[in-house]
Design an enzyme around this catalytic site. Structure first.
Site, PDB file in Angstrom:
ATOM      1  N   ARG A 176       0.817  -1.216   0.000  1.00  0.00           N
ATOM      2  CA  ARG A 176       0.000   0.000   0.000  1.00  0.00           C
ATOM      3  C   ARG A 176       0.852   1.269   0.000  1.00  0.00           C
ATOM      4  NH1 ARG A 176      -2.115  -3.806  -1.151  1.00  0.00           N
ATOM      5  NH2 ARG A 176      -4.020  -4.753  -0.375  1.00  0.00           N
ATOM      6  N   SER A 226     -11.887  -1.099   2.427  1.00  0.00           N
ATOM      7  CA  SER A 226     -11.145  -1.544   3.604  1.00  0.00           C
ATOM      8  C   SER A 226     -10.466  -0.337   4.253  1.00  0.00           C
ATOM      9  CB  SER A 226     -10.101  -2.578   3.179  1.00  0.00           C
ATOM     10  OG  SER A 226      -9.414  -3.080   4.288  1.00  0.00           O
ATOM     11  N   GLU A 296      -5.602   2.644   5.898  1.00  0.00           N
ATOM     12  CA  GLU A 296      -5.334   2.511   4.474  1.00  0.00           C
ATOM     13  C   GLU A 296      -5.968   3.681   3.719  1.00  0.00           C
ATOM     14  OE1 GLU A 296      -6.793  -0.676   1.165  1.00  0.00           O
ATOM     15  OE2 GLU A 296      -5.651  -1.476   2.858  1.00  0.00           O
TER      16      GLU A 296
END
Length: 306
Positions: A176, A226, A296
């Site tokens: 990420r 998410s 995230e």
């Protein structure tokens, strides 16, 4: 610089129809959250993106890039200056075993284009809701695959407004993460190197992943997907579930009862409520299990002035 002056500058670059003033960003985010942008611009040519970047750099006008808002929370006070959307740059082409997709193209559509060309490697992306630019920016991944596995190169506009090609190996791609924002780059397109495959086999994998996503994720409500990165040795959703947080609400924001890793906007939540619930989840999981959940999702913009 006064907004009227900024508007006149933008009119020298873009058609009036590509410039929106005082645009609510909740219209452009998956969470349906976000206050107004002073200017929301939607160029449809690379040279216009370059000119907007140069203008903002030279005149010191704040410039914020958003993709399709799938992994983004904009605070209730909105964003000052210019918000740049590349939604109009959405072409996808194939060349042998390569797929070239512009930044505003959906990564899901890119995986479907690869399928149509009988190319394998992007199956994992068939359920990721973001754009190609956003997927590259955060090295998006799912079901064991990541963008870095198939990315060959990107074309960017750098902070000075110049077009530059960057190789994938130079992007510091990790879980990420990329160095794109650190470099001040704006992704215009990405080239993916794939492999020849069997149409039916590729489609079967994509159908299976789509079923898993639709059956497990709360797609019926607005959300940012998410919320948290996977902590080493754990699963964020399991930690949240084991903390008895599913169904917890602050205002119109709720920890999903269907998938604990999602926070959903069930009743016209404000960004402040949504962010407060994220922080409550982080605090509770830290207290119960000693694990720090890292976001995230990106949070940008200003708070509402009292």
């Amino acid at each position: 610089m006064e907004n009227a002056v900024i508007y006149n500058h933008l009119l020298t670059i873009l058609d009036e129809k590509h410039i929106a003033r005082d645009e609510y960003l909740k219209k452009h985010t998956y969470t349906k959250l976000g206050g107004k942008a002073d200017f929301f611009v939607t160029p449809n040519r690379y040279e216009d993106v370059q000119k907007v970047v140069k203008l903002c750099h030279e005149q010191r006008i704040p410039l914020t890039l958003i993709g399709n808002g799938s992994n983004l929370i904009v605070r209730d006070g909105g964003i000052r200056g210019v918000v740049l959307s590349l939604a109009n740059l959405n072409k996808i082409t194939t060349d042998g075993t390569r797929v070239v997709a512009e930044s505003g193209a959906a990564i899901i559509e890119t995986s479907r284009k690869a399928l149509a060309a009988k190319l394998s490697g992007l199956e994992f992306a068939c359920g990721i809701p973001g754009t190609v630019g956003g997927a590259v920016f955060m090295n998006a991944g799912a079901y064991g695959g990541e963008i870095k596995d198939v990315l060959e190169s990107i074309l960017v506009v750098d902070k000075h407004g110049d077009l530059v090609k960057r190789e994938a190996k130079d992007l510091d791609l990790a879980y990420r993460h990329s160095n794109i924002s650190e470099n001040g780059d704006i992704v215009l397109s990405a080239t993916f190197q794939l492999k020849e495959g069997n149409y039916d086999e590729i489609k079967a994998i994509m159908d299976d992943l789509t079923f898993k996503r639709e059956s497990k994720q709360p797609l019926e409500y607005p959300s940012c997907g998410s919320v948290f990165k996977r902590p080493p040795g754990y699963f964020a959703g399991k930690l949240i579930q084991d903390s008895d947080l599913q169904g917890t609400r602050i205002g119109g924001a709720e920890v999903s009862k269907k998938h604990a890793g999602f926070i959903v906007n069930v009743d016209n939540a404000s960004a402040t409520e949504y962010i407060s619930l994220i922080q409550h989840v982080q605090k509770t999981v830290k207290e119960k299990f000693g694990v720090a959940l890292e976001r995230e999702v990106r949070i940008i913009g200003e708070e509402i002035e009292e």
